[in-house]
Design an enzyme around this catalytic site. Structure first.
Site, PDB file in Angstrom:
ATOM      1  N   LYS A 107       0.855  -1.191   0.000  1.00  0.00           N
ATOM      2  CA  LYS A 107       0.000   0.000   0.000  1.00  0.00           C
ATOM      3  C   LYS A 107       0.879   1.224   0.000  1.00  0.00           C
ATOM      4  O   LYS A 107       2.002   1.195   0.514  1.00  0.00           O
ATOM      5  CB  LYS A 107      -0.885   0.005   1.242  1.00  0.00           C
ATOM      6  CG  LYS A 107      -2.122   0.851   1.112  1.00  0.00           C
ATOM      7  CD  LYS A 107      -3.131   0.133   0.241  1.00  0.00           C
ATOM      8  CE  LYS A 107      -4.534   0.606   0.378  1.00  0.00           C
ATOM      9  NZ  LYS A 107      -5.494  -0.378  -0.126  1.00  0.00           N
ATOM     10  N   GLY A 219     -20.647   6.307   2.804  1.00  0.00           N
ATOM     11  CA  GLY A 219     -19.700   6.706   1.767  1.00  0.00           C
ATOM     12  C   GLY A 219     -20.393   6.717   0.420  1.00  0.00           C
ATOM     13  O   GLY A 219     -21.314   5.920   0.172  1.00  0.00           O
ATOM     14  N   GLY A 221     -18.314   7.228  -2.573  1.00  0.00           N
ATOM     15  CA  GLY A 221     -17.223   7.233  -3.545  1.00  0.00           C
ATOM     16  C   GLY A 221     -17.418   6.093  -4.529  1.00  0.00           C
ATOM     17  O   GLY A 221     -18.505   5.507  -4.635  1.00  0.00           O
ATOM     18  N   ASN A 222     -16.344   5.763  -5.222  1.00  0.00           N
ATOM     19  CA  ASN A 222     -16.411   4.750  -6.277  1.00  0.00           C
ATOM     20  C   ASN A 222     -17.018   3.429  -5.802  1.00  0.00           C
ATOM     21  O   ASN A 222     -17.882   2.857  -6.456  1.00  0.00           O
ATOM     22  CB  ASN A 222     -14.989   4.542  -6.828  1.00  0.00           C
ATOM     23  CG  ASN A 222     -14.901   3.349  -7.745  1.00  0.00           C
ATOM     24  OD1 ASN A 222     -14.554   2.251  -7.328  1.00  0.00           O
ATOM     25  ND2 ASN A 222     -15.243   3.536  -8.998  1.00  0.00           N
TER      26      ASN A 222
HETATM   27  N1  GLU Z   1      -7.154  -0.004  -3.450  1.00  0.00           N
HETATM   28  C1  GLU Z   1      -7.939  -1.168  -3.716  1.00  0.00           C
HETATM   29  C2  GLU Z   1      -8.006  -2.063  -2.499  1.00  0.00           C
HETATM   30  O1  GLU Z   1      -7.865  -1.637  -1.374  1.00  0.00           O
HETATM   31  C3  GLU Z   1      -7.471  -1.887  -4.965  1.00  0.00           C
HETATM   32  C4  GLU Z   1      -6.063  -2.337  -4.941  1.00  0.00           C
HETATM   33  C5  GLU Z   1      -5.555  -2.813  -6.294  1.00  0.00           C
HETATM   34  O2  GLU Z   1      -6.319  -2.830  -7.233  1.00  0.00           O
HETATM   35  O3  GLU Z   1      -4.395  -3.162  -6.337  1.00  0.00           O
HETATM   36  O4  GLU Z   1      -8.294  -3.219  -2.597  1.00  0.00           O
END
Ligand code: GLU
Length: 428
Positions: A107, A219, A221-222
């Site tokens: 992350k 929320g 969002g997307n």
């Molecule tokens: N940010 C998204 C998650 O928390 C997607 C991560 C990704 O596609 O690598 O799962």
């Protein structure tokens, strides 16, 4: 209300420790998995539009890559901390493992508030982030993606910078890219749709007809937008949704008891998923306090915003009508709240299972980029549905057969897979 002392990494480690003990993992494996393999902290100096210079703080945490390259999003958030990024990186390791895709967990984050940055300034942060970490990420090392307040445009700027540095075309360096620029059809919908694929399976098991259910979402969002869309397409009634209002610096819940009109709400929502309050009132929505989303007399709750939302202070507001919680956000529920939810017999689809659709589609995006051949939408969504449905059932079967809480069952499957990979590689 979020408690100020909440530390997501402490929570992620406590969740891990409890399951590691149940699994009887040896000390070395525990030591390996309860901390990230590597982490990078760096400065990102930017020239602002007014000619001044400002330095932003960036992070990338690589929790574990025993099952494949690290994978996970990059968040832009004013309250970002390295402990939040550590927790989210660890949850990515469990997420890719529970859906059984050949990736690890990572992350990234930048402490910044895109509400107060021009697009040029955001582009400079994206390029600066890549310049600082380009040696340690890449299509076969660690693959970033969008997350809170980052989008396909941010991914494309990052890709462009990476390709300038390497002098090669590497569309598999990053996922969540725009369509036609190495993006996959279905990626935008994938996380929200994945939440509802697992919810659909859970309702079937509980013998509840989705068409007779109501839900409240946190929320807009997307993730939440597409979760609401598919839930309503399946015939469910979403009656309320809460979202942040950055002008007021607090959130509000918007309710229409006979069902939200998604398209109407999307027309009055900005790119951060914030609904225009005045316009919502004009359209006849009741405007309630932010925390009202959890207090609704509904069958289903979908937290799809940030971590630490269902906690010791809010969990007791959940009405007895609630039968199921599907976690679209990462880390929305604290350990104290989990105990109350368990005692109330509410069925939980835990975050790293429920919201794994995003990373699963990111994996499809990488496969398409690496073969330079792109699939039609129905192929992407069918493959996504198959993976999410299979993962849901393996977790729920384990939970039912061993009388486990769903989160523990999901953790057991994920941790065992990662521990096994570490062992087979001879790491511990
Ligand atoms: N940010 C998204 C998650 O928390 C997607 C991560 C990704 O596609 O690598 O799962």
């Amino acid at each position: 209300m979020a408690s100020t002392s909440f530390n997501p990494f402490v929570m992620a480690q406590q969740q891990f420790d409890a399951v590691a003990a149940k699994l009887g993992l040896d000390q070395a494996t525990c030591d390996l998995l309860r901390n990230p393999d590597r982490e990078y902290h760096f400065n990102i100096p930017i020239r602002m539009d007014d000619g001044s210079y400002k330095v932003f703080r960036g992070f990338r945490v690589q929790h574990n890559d025993a099952r494949g390259p690290c994978k996970g999003g990059i968040r832009f958030h004013p309250q970002e901390t390295v402990d939040t990024v550590r927790a989210l990186a660890m949850w990515m390791t469990w997420k890719t493992a529970v859906v059984d895709i050949p990736l690890g967990g990572g992350k990234g984050g930048v402490v910044c508030d895109p509400h107060h940055l021009s697009l040029r300034e955001q582009e400079a942060i994206c390029r600066g982030w890549v310049r600082q970490i380009a040696r340690n990420v890449g299509p076969i090392q660690d693959v970033p993606a969008p997350d809170v307040m980052t989008s396909g445009q941010h991914m494309l700027w990052m890709l462009d910078e990476y390709e300038k540095i390497t002098g090669m075309k590497y569309p598999g360096f990053i996922t969540g890219k725009p369509l036609g620029m190495g993006g996959s059809l279905g990626r935008t919908e994938a996380t929200g749709f994945g939440v509802i694929y697992t919810l659909r399976e859970a309702l079937k098991e509980l013998n509840i007809d989705i068409q007779n259910t109501t839900a409240s979402f946190q929320g807009f969002g997307n993730v939440s937008q597409y979760a609401i869309k598919l839930y309503m397409d399946y015939g469910g009634t979403a009656i309320s949704v809460s979202c942040w209002d950055h002008k007021e610096q607090k959130s509000f819940t918007y309710r229409k008891k006979d069902g939200l009109n998604l398209n109407e709400l999307l027309e009055i929502t900005n790119r951060f998923g914030e609904i225009d309050r005045q316009k919502a009132m004009d359209l006849g929505y009741e405007v309630l306090p932010g925390e009202a989303w959890i207090e609704q007399e509904v069958d289903i709750l979908v937290p799809a915003a940030l971590e630490n939302q269902i906690n010791a202070n809010t969990v007791n507001s959940i009405k007895p009508s609630v039968k199921l919680i599907a976690e679209g956000a990462n880390g929305p529920t604290t350990i104290e709240a989990d105990q109350v939810i368990q005692s109330k017999n509410i069925w939980v689809i835990p975050d790293f299972l429920a919201n794994a659709g995003g990373v699963t589609c990111s994996y499809f995006e990488q496969v398409q980029c690496n073969t330079n051949y792109y699939w039609p939408l129905d192929e992407v969504l069918t493959k996504l549905d198959n993976i999410m449905t299979k993962a849901y059932h393996s977790v729920s079967e384990l939970a039912r057969s061993r009388n486990l809480y769903m989160r523990d069952a999901a953790y057991m499957i994920a941790i065992s897979r990662v521990a096994e990979a570490c062992k087979m590689r001879g790491w511990v």
